[in-house]
Every structure is written in structure tokens, then in C-alpha cells.
Enzyme design. Structure first.
Site: not given
Length: 308
Positions: A198, A78, A74, A135
Site C-alpha cells: 500500500t 500487523l 488501513n 508495511c
């Protein structure tokens, strides 16, 4: 044989009391109500909101999601409605659902994190905050703060000054030594850690000869990253004393138990929510059955019992 109701699923997380150890991971359960026809927020011990920033964000260009052989990529970037819209429109819909609400936040600068944390500190219905310093899908903020101990500590310390409730920091696996980051963040005042976020990844469309994702790269989640997540959890568990929340490829109750036995006080499920909206209920039923079969009265007794 003990009945299901006799198994105590409650866990404690640095001042947070959860009715069960299964938490909805940020970004995989929206603002808690998007699954209303499929799953209830009250199934979870806690729901971590989609990341909130001070101002609304449009996110990355599409396509943003790509299925892989053992998970998904993905690059949402955000995307979110911003703090004011969250407070006015999203939060009221999540209240009274029988779960603990944890806000996940991000910013471009330390000052933005601090300002947002200060605003959330005043909202009594949100007893905890998860700092997103991991992130991989944004150019500024996010992982930029989470890849070295000094940066992670500086941000955590600054937020700690203004945020007086339970402070959780979400760590990235995209570092050379997650233990060093965990130590630095603990020393800076974090109450608990979530790990892992991730991993960097990408996919290619061979006919178009272009990256599949609009952002070129994305974050890899799902079963493919579970061994990496367990390894990082193992390292952190033997490094810090604060509670750990494990996540990364948890698809069923045996996955969840692996994380708890390795050292997690609670677990987050993310990609599994997309595959099976009833994943939380299924995982809890499996955990309960396991405890019953093994004469374990309290699920929290499984944390950190790994024999090496």
C-alpha cells in the site's frame, strides 16, 4: 470454441506450481478460513496468510479502516496471533483446502525475521514465504527494511541463509526507485517479488477535526493505486529476471490481465476480497473467457506480452 476446461490456468513461480494465477493477498483473507461461509481457499492458486510475527501483536489503536473514494485506508499494524498459535490453531484449518499456502512474515529486527524463517523452513506444508519489508503501518520493522537497497538486501540475504524453499519479497511503492530495491533483493537471493504494497495515506474527520485512523496515517489500497502498481511492476519487469507477482487495485479480470500482460506471472487480490468475496472465482472466469475468445490455450502465455 474451446471449452472452459481446455484453458490451462496453471502457472509456475520459482518452484511453486499453482493451479491458477490468482492469489489471496496477505491481510485480506485472514488465515484462510475466516471467509468459510463466503469463499473457499481452494478458489485461489495460493493463499498468503495474514502476516505472522514471532510473538503475538495487538496492532494499532482503532479505528483501523477507512473507506475512501477509490479504495480504502488501513492501519492494522500487523496484528496477529504469533507463530506458535498460528502453527497450532490456524495452520491445521487451512491444510487440505486445495491451495498452496504461503506464509507472510515480519519482524522488528533482522534476527527476528531469520528466526521465524528458520521455523517456517521446517514446516513442510508451507512451501514458500513472503517477506513483508513494506508495511507502512508499524514503527519498527516492515517498511524500515524496504526503503533502501542495502537494507532490503541485508534482510533478504540473512533470511536466504536459513530458508531453503521459495523466497518471495514484497516491495513497497513508497520509495524513490523501486527498480534499485528489486535488483538488490534479487541479488540477495530472492526467488520472486510481490509488488506493490500500500501507499501512505490519511483521512480527516472534519467535524471532530481529527484524523480518522487511530494511527493517524494508513496504507491506501484499492482501485486508486492500480496505475501506480502497474508502473512499478513495469519498472521491475524490465530490471530483474525473477518472477513477479503483481498486486494493487485488482478488482476484476481485466485488471488482472493488465498486470499479467505488463509482466506479472501471477496476481494477488486484496481489497477486492472485501468488496466481493467471490472475486477470485469471477476473475478466473473472466480470464478463462478472455483466453478462449483470443485463442490463448495457456494463461501463462500472457505474461510480459506488453507492446511498447
Amino acid at each position: 470454441m474451446k471449452k472452459l476446461r481446455d484453458i490451462d490456468l496453471r502457472v509456475s513461480l520459482a518452484g511453486l506450481e499453482l493451479k491458477n494465477p490468482v492469489i489471496a493477498a496477505s491481510g485480506t483473507f485472514g488465515y484462510g478460513t475466516e471467509y468459510s461461509t463466503l469463499a473457499e481457499p481452494g478458489d485461489f492458486g495460493a493463499v498468503i496468510t495474514k502476516t505472522i510475527t514471532l510473538s503475538p501483536r495487538a496492532g494499532n489503536p482503532p479505528p483501523r479502516v477507512c473507506e475512501t473514494a477509490c479504495g480504502m485506508l488501513n492501519s492494522i499494524g500487523l496484528a496477529n496471533v504469533g507463530f506458535e498459535a498460528f502453527k497450532k490453531d490456524k495452520l491445521p484449518r487451512l491444510l487440505g483446502k486445495g491451495t498452496v499456502i504461503i506464509a507472510n512474515i515480519a519482524g522488528n529486527t533482522i534476527e527476528e525475521y531469520v528466526e521465524l524463517a528458520g521455523k517456517l523452513n521446517k514446516i513442510t506444508d508451507i512451501p514458500a514465504l513472503e517477506l513483508n519489508i513494506s508495511c507502512p503501518n508499524v514503527r519498527h520493522g516492515g517498511i524500515a527494511f524496504g526503503t533502501d537497497p542495502a537494507g532490503a538486501a541485508a534482510l533478504s540475504k540473512a533470511v536466504r541463509r536459513v530458508y531453503k524453499k521459495t523466497l518471495i519479497v514484497k516491495l513497497s511503492p513508497n520509495v524513490s526507485d523501486i527498480a534499485a530495491i528489486a535488483r538488490a533483493v534479487e541479488k540477495a537471493g530472492a526467488d520472486a517479488l510481490s509488488l506493490i504494497n500500500t501507499l501512505y495515506g490519511m483521512a480527516v474527520d472534519i467535524r471532530k477535526r481529527r484524523p480518522v485512523l487511530g494511527n493517524i496515517t494508513g496504507g491506501l489500497s484499492g482501485p486508486a493505486i492500480k496505475p501506480v502498481a502497474l508502473y512499478n511492476l513495469y519498472k521491475a519487469y524490465h530490471t530483474v529476471k525473477i518472477p513477479l507477482i503483481g498486486l494493487g487495485g485488482i478488482m476484476n479480470y481485466t485488471d488482472a490481465l493488465e498486470f499479467m500482460i505488463t509482466g506479472a506471472a501471477a496476481v494477488q487480490i486484496g481489497t477486492a476480497n472485501f468488496v466481493n468475496p467471490s472475486a477470485a472465482r469471477d476473475i478466473l472466469a473472466g480470464m478463462t473467457g478472455f483466453c478462449r475468445e483470443n485463442n490463448i490455450i495457456r494463461v501463462k502465455n500472457l505474461t510480459g506480452v506488453l507492446k511498447c
